[in-house]
Design an enzyme around this catalytic site. Structure first.
Site, short mmCIF file in Angstrom:
data_model
loop_
_atom_site.label_atom_id
_atom_site.label_comp_id
_atom_site.label_asym_id
_atom_site.label_seq_id
_atom_site.Cartn_x
_atom_site.Cartn_y
_atom_site.Cartn_z
N LEU A 152 -21.73 0.06 -3.53
CA LEU A 152 -22.84 -0.16 -2.60
C LEU A 152 -23.10 1.03 -1.69
O LEU A 152 -23.84 0.92 -0.72
CB LEU A 152 -22.58 -1.42 -1.78
CG LEU A 152 -22.59 -2.72 -2.60
CD1 LEU A 152 -22.00 -3.88 -1.80
CD2 LEU A 152 -23.99 -3.06 -3.07
N THR A 153 -22.49 2.18 -2.01
CA THR A 153 -22.79 3.41 -1.26
C THR A 153 -23.88 4.23 -1.93
O THR A 153 -24.41 5.18 -1.34
CB THR A 153 -21.54 4.31 -1.14
OG1 THR A 153 -21.17 4.77 -2.46
CG2 THR A 153 -20.38 3.55 -0.51
N GLY A 154 -24.18 3.91 -3.18
CA GLY A 154 -25.19 4.66 -3.93
C GLY A 154 -24.64 5.79 -4.75
O GLY A 154 -25.37 6.42 -5.51
N LYS A 155 -23.33 6.07 -4.66
CA LYS A 155 -22.81 7.23 -5.37
C LYS A 155 -22.68 7.02 -6.87
O LYS A 155 -22.45 7.97 -7.61
CB LYS A 155 -21.46 7.66 -4.78
CG LYS A 155 -20.33 6.65 -4.92
CD LYS A 155 -19.09 7.18 -4.20
CE LYS A 155 -17.95 6.17 -4.20
NZ LYS A 155 -16.79 6.67 -3.44
N TYR B 209 0.84 -1.21 0.00
CA TYR B 209 0.00 0.00 0.00
C TYR B 209 0.86 1.25 0.00
O TYR B 209 1.95 1.24 0.56
CB TYR B 209 -0.89 0.02 1.25
CG TYR B 209 -1.94 -1.04 1.32
CD1 TYR B 209 -2.28 -1.83 0.23
CD2 TYR B 209 -2.63 -1.28 2.52
CE1 TYR B 209 -3.24 -2.81 0.32
CE2 TYR B 209 -3.60 -2.25 2.61
CZ TYR B 209 -3.90 -3.02 1.52
OH TYR B 209 -4.88 -3.99 1.62
N GLY C 250 -17.24 0.98 -3.33
CA GLY C 250 -18.05 2.18 -3.46
C GLY C 250 -19.36 1.98 -4.20
O GLY C 250 -20.27 2.81 -4.10
N GLY D 166 -18.25 -2.85 -1.72
CA GLY D 166 -18.08 -3.13 -3.14
C GLY D 166 -17.34 -2.04 -3.89
O GLY D 166 -17.72 -1.66 -4.99
#
Length: 353
Positions: free
Chosen positions: A241-244, A53, A239, A237
């Site tokens: 599954l955040t709806g954005k 990372y 991002g 997922g």
């Protein structure tokens, strides 16, 4: 927040773990330290990182995340005793020659990587040391099938365990784990550990979320019967599954500027960038809203409450995101919602595997 024991080790961790792969790329050191401060204040005692990372991986940021964490630990001398610190040795190079020379992962590579991580983290002991991905050629990161013709394994599991055992014996590592692993791999690591009196793996860190439940295709039984704990990563997922990404025109390369997936070309070509993954995610997000939940609440509550999951790894880029994810802890899902989740999965399967 509940604490759980990781496998047969003596590690007791919170049910939520702070993942840090954004530190050093999306998140600068000042913000990263603020996130670490807030996480500790809110009672999270589990911190996960890796030698490769920040992500997306680049030669210029290799080891940056561990360095940022090490600097924070140096500034907060009492924090280390409150934390269970996990990091990972990278598997064979996946287009990252700066990690190490050659394509394999030898026993000496494991030792050298551990020594380097200890130095960057400014600590004497790593609580949980994990193999980031198998030395074997296995389906991972969007690859669907195992292909024996591509097998290039050069270091046996026994040799890898022996190296890890030496680190445990030297007091540099307390417990060991795996990541992106298969049922075969888990069984073999446990079998050889028991046969040769070597450390037993405590954990496996694999993707697990509404659009990737492949853990439930047999790996969950393996881990349950062998007493190995699941650390679920990418619960949102990447991002999706955040709806954005629910607004038309936010697919793939057209994702909003600053959104994590918009800067990850390799990710868009892998599991999270598949059109089917976005279609399925939008169905789950709509389900959340229909039941008075945010998409984030639904996705995290799913992981937080599943029997398969010991600890859920959340990755954030701000203190506000951290608070939102932690506030979702304690959310329960009704039998109706759980049944609808399973119905969507039956139709959409695991598009982000």
């Amino acid at each position: 927040m509940n604490k759980v024991q990781l496998g047969s080790s003596d590690l007791q961790v919170t049910s939520v773990c702070l993942g840090t792969m954004t530190f050093g790329e999306q998140v600068n050191e000042t913000t990263a330290h603020a996130i670490l401060d807030r996480s500790l204040q809110r009672g999270v005692n589990f911190l996960d990182t890796a030698e490769m990372y920040a992500v997306p991986a680049r030669a210029e940021t290799f080891g940056a995340t561990e360095t940022i964490i090490g600097n924070w630990l140096a500034k907060n001398p009492g924090a280390r005793q409150q934390l269970v610190l996990a990091t990972k040795v990278a598997g064979p190079s996946r287009g990252m020659p700066w990690v190490r020379e050659g394509s394999g992962m030898t026993a000496q590579d494991i030792v050298n990587s551990c020594e380097a991580s200890l130095k960057r983290l400014q600590t004497e002991t790593i609580d949980l040391y994990q193999i980031h991905w198998p030395e074997r050629h296995v389906p991972a990161f969007g690859t669907l099938y195992y292909d024996p013709s591509k097998e290039k394994s050069a270091t046996s599991i026994h040799e890898q365990l022996d190296a890890l055992g030496g680190l445990v014996k030297a007091g540099k590592v307390r417990a060991i784990g795996l990541s992106n692993e298969t049922p075969y791999g888990v069984h073999e690591f446990v079998r050889l550990a028991e046969q040769h009196g070597l450390p037993r793996v405590a954990t496996v860190q694999n993707p697990y979320c509404l659009i990737n439940r492949t853990v439930e295709n047999g790996l969950d039984e393996t881990m349950h019967r062998l007493g190995v704990s699941l650390l679920a990563y990418s619960p949102l997922g990447f991002g999706l599954l955040t709806g954005k990404y629910d607004v038309s025109g936010t697919e793939g390369p057209d994702a909003p500027k600053g959104a994590r997936i918009s800067g990850y070309e390799s990710v868009r070509k892998q599991r999270w960038g598949r059109p089917e993954a976005l279609v399925a995610a939008r169905r789950y997000n709509a389900l959340a809203r229909a039941h008075g939940l945010t998409p984030t609440q639904l996705a995290l509550a799913f992981c937080y409450t599943k029997w398969q999951v010991a600890s859920t790894i959340i990755g954030v880029t701000s203190v506000a995101q951290l608070d939102e994810d932690l506030d979702a802890y304690g959310t329960t899902l009704s039998a109706e919602v759980l049944a609808e989740i399973d119905r969507i999965r039956w139709e959409a399967r695991d598009p982000a595997l």
